[in-house]
Structure formats: structure tokens, C-alpha cells
Design an enzyme around this catalytic site. Structure first.
Site, PDB file in Angstrom:
ATOM      1  N   GLU A  75      -4.871  -5.392  -5.809  1.00  0.00           N
ATOM      2  CA  GLU A  75      -6.106  -5.782  -4.813  1.00  0.00           C
ATOM      3  C   GLU A  75      -5.710  -5.876  -3.368  1.00  0.00           C
ATOM      4  O   GLU A  75      -6.293  -5.336  -2.497  1.00  0.00           O
ATOM      5  CB  GLU A  75      -6.821  -6.886  -5.454  1.00  0.00           C
ATOM      6  CG  GLU A  75      -8.054  -7.095  -4.655  1.00  0.00           C
ATOM      7  CD  GLU A  75      -9.141  -6.186  -4.912  1.00  0.00           C
ATOM      8  OE1 GLU A  75      -9.608  -5.961  -5.690  1.00  0.00           O
ATOM      9  OE2 GLU A  75      -9.523  -5.604  -3.647  1.00  0.00           O
ATOM     10  N   ILE A  92     -10.384  -8.727   1.403  1.00  0.00           N
ATOM     11  CA  ILE A  92     -11.498  -8.174   0.875  1.00  0.00           C
ATOM     12  C   ILE A  92     -11.197  -7.539  -0.546  1.00  0.00           C
ATOM     13  O   ILE A  92     -10.407  -6.820  -0.517  1.00  0.00           O
ATOM     14  CB  ILE A  92     -11.895  -7.209   1.781  1.00  0.00           C
ATOM     15  CG1 ILE A  92     -12.073  -7.673   3.307  1.00  0.00           C
ATOM     16  CG2 ILE A  92     -13.302  -6.512   1.335  1.00  0.00           C
ATOM     17  CD1 ILE A  92     -12.539  -6.321   4.006  1.00  0.00           C
ATOM     18  N   LYS A 104       0.729  -1.248  -0.207  1.00  0.00           N
ATOM     19  CA  LYS A 104      -0.144  -0.009  -0.038  1.00  0.00           C
ATOM     20  C   LYS A 104       0.909   1.259  -0.149  1.00  0.00           C
ATOM     21  O   LYS A 104       0.457   2.499  -0.715  1.00  0.00           O
ATOM     22  CB  LYS A 104      -1.013   0.091   1.324  1.00  0.00           C
ATOM     23  CG  LYS A 104      -0.274  -0.114   2.536  1.00  0.00           C
ATOM     24  CD  LYS A 104      -0.715  -1.393   3.423  1.00  0.00           C
ATOM     25  CE  LYS A 104       0.072  -1.970   4.182  1.00  0.00           C
ATOM     26  NZ  LYS A 104      -0.240  -3.022   4.786  1.00  0.00           N
ATOM     27  N   GLY A 156      -6.716  -6.403   2.936  1.00  0.00           N
ATOM     28  CA  GLY A 156      -6.212  -8.034   3.130  1.00  0.00           C
ATOM     29  C   GLY A 156      -7.172  -8.729   2.061  1.00  0.00           C
ATOM     30  O   GLY A 156      -7.145  -8.623   0.857  1.00  0.00           O
ATOM     31  N   GLU A 209       3.286  -6.196  13.695  1.00  0.00           N
ATOM     32  CA  GLU A 209       4.594  -6.179  13.458  1.00  0.00           C
ATOM     33  C   GLU A 209       5.325  -5.743  14.639  1.00  0.00           C
ATOM     34  O   GLU A 209       4.692  -5.326  15.585  1.00  0.00           O
ATOM     35  CB  GLU A 209       5.126  -5.248  12.363  1.00  0.00           C
ATOM     36  CG  GLU A 209       4.592  -5.753  10.960  1.00  0.00           C
ATOM     37  CD  GLU A 209       4.725  -4.709   9.770  1.00  0.00           C
ATOM     38  OE1 GLU A 209       5.695  -3.888   9.967  1.00  0.00           O
ATOM     39  OE2 GLU A 209       3.937  -4.777   8.628  1.00  0.00           O
ATOM     40  N   LYS A 214      -4.006   3.290   2.762  1.00  0.00           N
ATOM     41  CA  LYS A 214      -5.174   2.574   2.014  1.00  0.00           C
ATOM     42  C   LYS A 214      -6.524   3.314   1.713  1.00  0.00           C
ATOM     43  O   LYS A 214      -7.064   3.176   0.580  1.00  0.00           O
ATOM     44  CB  LYS A 214      -5.603   1.467   3.021  1.00  0.00           C
ATOM     45  CG  LYS A 214      -4.725   0.287   3.460  1.00  0.00           C
ATOM     46  CD  LYS A 214      -4.850  -0.411   4.432  1.00  0.00           C
ATOM     47  CE  LYS A 214      -3.917  -1.576   4.791  1.00  0.00           C
ATOM     48  NZ  LYS A 214      -4.164  -2.304   6.206  1.00  0.00           N
ATOM     49  N   GLY A 264      -3.340 -11.238   7.528  1.00  0.00           N
ATOM     50  CA  GLY A 264      -2.922 -12.561   7.487  1.00  0.00           C
ATOM     51  C   GLY A 264      -2.447 -12.982   6.083  1.00  0.00           C
ATOM     52  O   GLY A 264      -2.871 -12.572   5.044  1.00  0.00           O
TER      53      GLY A 264
HETATM   54  N1  NAP Z   1       1.065  -9.781   6.572  1.00  0.00           N
HETATM   55  C1  NAP Z   1      -0.179  -9.304   6.197  1.00  0.00           C
HETATM   56  O1  NAP Z   1      -1.265  -9.687   6.910  1.00  0.00           O
HETATM   57  C2  NAP Z   1      -0.436  -8.576   5.117  1.00  0.00           C
HETATM   58  C3  NAP Z   1      -1.852  -8.128   4.453  1.00  0.00           C
HETATM   59  C4  NAP Z   1      -1.922  -7.021   3.576  1.00  0.00           C
HETATM   60  C5  NAP Z   1      -0.706  -6.502   2.881  1.00  0.00           C
HETATM   61  N2  NAP Z   1       0.491  -7.051   3.276  1.00  0.00           N
HETATM   62  C6  NAP Z   1       1.624  -6.369   2.576  1.00  0.00           C
HETATM   63  O2  NAP Z   1       2.299  -7.514   2.087  1.00  0.00           O
HETATM   64  C7  NAP Z   1       3.737  -7.195   1.976  1.00  0.00           C
HETATM   65  C8  NAP Z   1       4.450  -8.290   2.589  1.00  0.00           C
HETATM   66  O3  NAP Z   1       4.158  -8.370   3.912  1.00  0.00           O
HETATM   67  P1  NAP Z   1       4.698  -9.488   4.797  1.00  0.00           P
HETATM   68  O4  NAP Z   1       3.897  -9.623   5.792  1.00  0.00           O
HETATM   69  O5  NAP Z   1       4.516 -10.714   4.042  1.00  0.00           O
HETATM   70  O6  NAP Z   1       6.082  -9.089   5.049  1.00  0.00           O
HETATM   71  P2  NAP Z   1       7.476 -10.362   5.696  1.00  0.00           P
HETATM   72  O7  NAP Z   1       6.881 -11.442   6.351  1.00  0.00           O
HETATM   73  O8  NAP Z   1       8.196  -9.222   6.412  1.00  0.00           O
HETATM   74  O9  NAP Z   1       8.002 -10.620   4.526  1.00  0.00           O
HETATM   75  C9  NAP Z   1       8.856  -9.507   3.590  1.00  0.00           C
HETATM   76  C10 NAP Z   1       9.814 -10.547   2.346  1.00  0.00           C
HETATM   77  O10 NAP Z   1      10.270  -9.599   1.750  1.00  0.00           O
HETATM   78  C11 NAP Z   1      11.687  -9.886   1.656  1.00  0.00           C
HETATM   79  N3  NAP Z   1      12.428  -8.645   1.721  1.00  0.00           N
HETATM   80  C12 NAP Z   1      12.002  -7.417   2.609  1.00  0.00           C
HETATM   81  N4  NAP Z   1      12.847  -6.547   2.297  1.00  0.00           N
HETATM   82  C13 NAP Z   1      13.598  -6.671   1.262  1.00  0.00           C
HETATM   83  C14 NAP Z   1      14.692  -6.152   0.328  1.00  0.00           C
HETATM   84  N5  NAP Z   1      15.132  -4.926   0.328  1.00  0.00           N
HETATM   85  N6  NAP Z   1      15.189  -7.014  -0.678  1.00  0.00           N
HETATM   86  C15 NAP Z   1      14.908  -8.382  -0.967  1.00  0.00           C
HETATM   87  N7  NAP Z   1      13.745  -8.934  -0.310  1.00  0.00           N
HETATM   88  C16 NAP Z   1      13.216  -8.055   0.504  1.00  0.00           C
HETATM   89  C17 NAP Z   1      12.140 -10.511   2.819  1.00  0.00           C
HETATM   90  O11 NAP Z   1      13.303 -11.406   2.974  1.00  0.00           O
HETATM   91  P3  NAP Z   1      13.645 -12.544   4.022  1.00  0.00           P
HETATM   92  O12 NAP Z   1      12.689 -13.332   4.099  1.00  0.00           O
HETATM   93  O13 NAP Z   1      14.949 -12.904   3.520  1.00  0.00           O
HETATM   94  O14 NAP Z   1      13.550 -11.502   5.308  1.00  0.00           O
HETATM   95  C18 NAP Z   1      10.654 -11.397   3.065  1.00  0.00           C
HETATM   96  O15 NAP Z   1      10.837 -12.651   2.510  1.00  0.00           O
HETATM   97  C19 NAP Z   1       3.769  -5.670   2.515  1.00  0.00           C
HETATM   98  O16 NAP Z   1       3.886  -4.621   1.462  1.00  0.00           O
HETATM   99  C20 NAP Z   1       2.642  -5.614   3.551  1.00  0.00           C
HETATM  100  O17 NAP Z   1       2.174  -4.477   3.609  1.00  0.00           O
HETATM  101  C21 NAP Z   1       0.839  -7.783   4.247  1.00  0.00           C
END
Ligand code: NAP
Length: 429
Positions: free
Chosen positions: A149, A156, A125, A154, A209, A224, A321
Site C-alpha cells: 500500500e 493515501i 514502488k 504515500g 531527494e 506508481k 513524508g
Molecule cells: N520518504 C518518503 O516520503 C516515501 C514515501 C513513500 C514511499 N517511500 C519509499 O520508502 C522507501 C524508503 O524511503 P526513505 O525515504 O525512508 O529512504 P531513506 O531515508 O534513504 O532510508 C533508506 C534506508 O535503507 C537503508 N538502506 C539503503 N540501501 C541499503 C542497502 N543496500 N542495504 C542495507 N540497507 C540499505 C539505509 O541505511 P542507512 O540508514 O545505514 O543509510 C536507510 O536506513 C523507498 O522505497 C521509497 O521510495 C518513501
């Protein structure tokens, strides 16, 4: 009327006995954390149904991560992982899926993918709120695709509804609970859990987080809301000014303030067309516990639209999630491009002239009763109810309907580092 063997409008075409040959789509995935890891699992789990129903075989050709040596529960071979964005792009992907978050290297990946006419699907976002219009322009000029999307709500699928299912100019207001972390914490506080315990639980469940500052300050919901307002009103997201007030520094006091009125606190994002133009805000509201907003529990999100032709529409569901978010990312990969929003320069944030009801609280001090009348006169607001001696050591004022500017003026006159003020908007209770 259709013939005996025809298919009526609204019916699905019969599934052919032999599935057509599947087309291979090469996927480069940036990020393999909570969301990216779940996407890999879904791609593996749904291989057969994707071939049968979409005639598509997704092949994950490269995965970009920070640390390729990290142990991961994925069926992919270790040599598919890289820490080099250039290697990701060199893998000749048909679609780049970004689930890393943050500004860079996400922005460079998006620009380079779209500038060569590729498809870019993202859950980020911050990226879309800050650069969405530029990236949509690149996609349009070079025949690429941009889908996001998963960046709002998330699991929705609200953006597809706004993009594809409503007429232009069909929406007059977008309102909702867009931050699952804050909602989870506020609900736990309502249930009598301490803030520290609620945060520990949210982290354990993957809903918060390490630093929930972006969530509790309202900045995440504001990003958002910018994206929703872009799709609803054609306003360029980076130029939308969102009046943002989260539940910091004291979420527990916001919860206690609402309870003093028999309500609950929800962090509500709203962009409404007023007679002077659109007004966008993210702020705590006091709402009735059983109301549409008050009934949104834990990490769930709700987005409701006020439309010209269909009245109020609402979609609710898991706002965070890995699995729900990955499922809408996968839908974006499979369904291809929707209509990209039209860029508009004609959006200027209007001053909110509406008279709304507000609840203000401040830790009691000996000088407060003496100071208050003059401060109220200066801010030109009048209390409907005043409780100076709350059992929890907090003074509370329910203000008569007044503008946000006046309520905020009063809040800043009364606020200090030692005695921070909490200000909530009060919905019909
Ligand atoms: N979690 C949720 O519920 C959720 C819901 C909606 C949207 N989102 C969005 O989805 C995205 C990912 O969220 P997440 O919760 O999956 O995050 P996360 O668990 O922290 O995972 C981030 C991933 O990106 C990699 N990464 C981060 N910075 C990097 C860089 N500079 N170069 C290369 N790789 C990098 C990390 O590598 P490593 O594994 O090696 O650390 C990890 O695999 C974000 O934009 C978040 O806002 C998340």
C-alpha cells in the site's frame, strides 16, 4: 432487527472489559531512514492500542541498514541492527517490512521471504512496478503474503480501495497526481519562487531527494501508475507501457506556459480504457487553478477513479513524508493479506487516438517565423492560437485538438538542445 443485546450490521462489537492475550508478531525491518525510522516510532507509540484493538504485540527483532554504526534516534538496542540481509532473514520473522528502496537487496529479500511462505510488506514502488507479478505469483504458490500500500500515494490508502472495495471490472480510468516532489516544486514556481529556492526548500522539508531526476522526469509517477493499473485492470505492471514526459529540462517554463493560458501545470498520471484498449501516460497538463487537479497543492497527491457503477471517486492526501507512509506500512502489517491481483497477459498498450488539446512552447529564434508554417504542415497540426513574441522570449502555440503522436511529432521537429520544447496537455480551462 437485532435483539436488545445484539450488534447491528455496521456497529462495532463492544470492546471486552479485559483485552485478550496479545499474540507476538516478529517483525524484521529492512531500512531505517525517513520511513523505517517513523515506523519504529509508530510501533513504540501505538503498542498499547495495538494490543487492545488488534490483540497483537509487534516485536522488532532485526533491522537491516547500510551502516549499523550510524547514530539513530530509536529506542532499539544497537545489537538489533545489521548490514547483512542473511542475518535479517535468520531472525525467524513473521513479517519482513522493506523500507530501503532500490532494486537490491530488496528483490532478493522479497523472493526469499515469499518463497518460504512468509509475509512481505514494502513501500518500494520500483520493486513492485518491475517485479510485482512475479512476487504475487510466489506469494500465491507458497501461501505467503505480499502487501505494498505504501508504494503508491504515500499516506493515501488507494490500493486497498482498488483491491477490496470495488467489483472486478469496476474501474474504467485511474488518474492522479502521484509525485509529491514535482507537485511541491510546481506549486512553489506558481507562487513566484525560483526553481533553485523551491528545490532547496523541498529538500529541507524532506520532500525531495538529493537528485530529483526520477521525480521530475515522470519515471517515479510512471512506476506508481503501473501499480495502480495492475490493481484496476489486471495488467502485469512490468508490461504496461507508460508514455512518460515529465517537466524536464525546464520546470519553470512549464509553469510559465500554463500561466500564459490562465492555468497551472500539474504532472498527471492517467491510465484510461479506450475503445482500442488501455492507454497510460504521465505528462504535464495545463489545468484550471480551482479544478480538482489544480487545487492539489504542495506535496499532496490525488487519485481519482472513474467507475462503472459509482461515477467518479477521489482520494487525496499527503503523497510523501515519513509519518504518513509509515502509518500505511503499519496498517499493512496489522491487517494482513488482501486479495492479490490476478495476473493477466491480455494487456497491450493501445495507441492513443483521442484528439486532445496541447500547449507547446519553444525559445524564440530569428528563423522560427519562417520555419513554422512548413513544420506545422509536416506534423499535420494547426494552431488555435500563436504567440511568437512572448515577453519572456518564448514562442507559444496552443494547438487545435489533435492526437498525442502529432503533437509530439511537432515538438520533436521544433526541439533542439539549444531550444528545448515544452509540451503540455490542456484540460478544460
Ligand atoms: N520518504 C518518503 O516520503 C516515501 C514515501 C513513500 C514511499 N517511500 C519509499 O520508502 C522507501 C524508503 O524511503 P526513505 O525515504 O525512508 O529512504 P531513506 O531515508 O534513504 O532510508 C533508506 C534506508 O535503507 C537503508 N538502506 C539503503 N540501501 C541499503 C542497502 N543496500 N542495504 C542495507 N540497507 C540499505 C539505509 O541505511 P542507512 O540508514 O545505514 O543509510 C536507510 O536506513 C523507498 O522505497 C521509497 O521510495 C518513501
Amino acid at each position: 432487527m437485532s435483539g436488545a443485546t445484539g450488534t447491528r450490521v455496521g456497529e462495532f462489537a463492544p470492546v471486552p472489559a479485559a483485552a485478550p492475550a496479545a499474540r507476538t508478531v516478529r517483525v524484521a525491518l529492512a531500512g531505517c531512514g525517513v520511513v523505517g525510522g517513523n515506523l519504529l516510532r509508530l510501533i513504540a507509540d501505538q503498542r498499547t492500542s495495538m494490543q487492545r484493538e488488534h490483540a497483537v504485540r509487534l516485536e522488532v527483532v532485526r533491522v537491516l541498514v547500510r551502516d549499523p554504526a550510524k547514530a539513530r534516534a530509536t529506542p532499539l538496542l544497537a545489537e538489533r541492527f545489521t548490514a547483512d540481509p542473511a542475518e535479517l532473514l535468520a531472525s525467524a520473522p513473521d513479517v519482513v517490512v522493506e523500507a530501503m528502496g532500490g532494486a537490491e537487496p530488496a528483490l532478493s529479500l522479497a523472493r526469499r521471504t515469499l518463497a518460504r511462505g512468509g509475509a512481505f510488506v514494502t513501500a518500494n514502488k520500483q520493486l513492485i512496478a518491475a517485479h510485482g507479478a512475479e512476487l504475487a505469483g510466489l506469494a500465491r504458490r507458497h501461501g505467503g503474503r505480499l502487501d505494498f500500500e505504501a508504494a503508491v500515494g504515500g499516506g493515501i490508502p488507494i490500493l486497498r480501495v482498488l483491491r477490496d472495495s470495488l467489483p472486478p471490472d469496476g474501474v474504467t480510468a485511474v488518474r492522479g497526481i502521484l509525485n509529491g516532489t514535482t507537485n511541491f516544486l510546481l506549486c512553489a514556481l506558481e507562487g513566484g519562487v525560483t526553481f533553485a529556492d523551491a528545490l532547496a526548500e523541498a529538500r529541507r522539508l524532506g520532500f525531495a531527494e538529493a537528485d530529483p531526476g526520477r521525480d521530475l522526469s515522470g519515471r517515479d509517477a510512471a512506476d506508481k501508475l503501473r501499480i495502480l493499473a495492475w490493481l484496476a485492470f489486471g495488467a502485469e505492471p512490468a508490461r504496461i507501457s507508460v508514455h512518460t514526459r515529465g517537466v524536464l529540462p525546464d520546470p519553470a517554463r512549464y509553469s510559465a506556459d500554463a500561466a500564459a493560458l490562465g492555468g497551472v501545470t500539474r504532472l498527471v498520471a492517467e491510465c484510461a480504457l479506450t475503445t482500442r484498449g488501455p492507454v497510460a501516460s504521465v505528462e504535464p497538463w495545463v489545468v484550471a487553478p480551482g479544478s480538482e487537479l489544480g487545487a492539489v497543492s504542495r506535496e499532496r497527491n490525488l487519485v481519482s477513479l472513474t467507475t462503472r457503477e459509482s461515477g467518479d471517486l477521489a482520494l487525496a492526501g499527503p503523497g510523501a513524508g515519513g509519518a504518513p507512509t509509515a502509518s500505511v506500512l503499519l496498517a499493512d502489517v496489522l491487517h494482513g493479506a488482501g486479495r492479490l491481483p490476478v495476473r493477466s497477459d491480455a494487456f497491450a498498450a493501445a495507441v492513443d487516438a483521442r484528439e486532445l488539446k496541447w500547449l507547446l512552447s519553444v525559445p524564440r529564434s530569428p528563423s522560427l517565423p519562417r520555419l513554422l508554417p512548413a513544420v506545422l504542415r509536416r506534423a499535420r497540426v494547426a494552431p488555435e492560437r500563436l504567440e511568437l513574441d512572448g515577453a519572456d522570449g518564448v514562442a507559444r502555440l496552443l494547438l487545435r485538438p489533435t492526437t498525442r503522436a502529432r503533437a509530439e511529432a511537432l515538438a520533436s521537429l521544433l526541439s533542439s538542445d539549444e531550444a528545448p520544447v515544452c509540451l503540455s496537455r490542456v484540460a478544460n480551462l
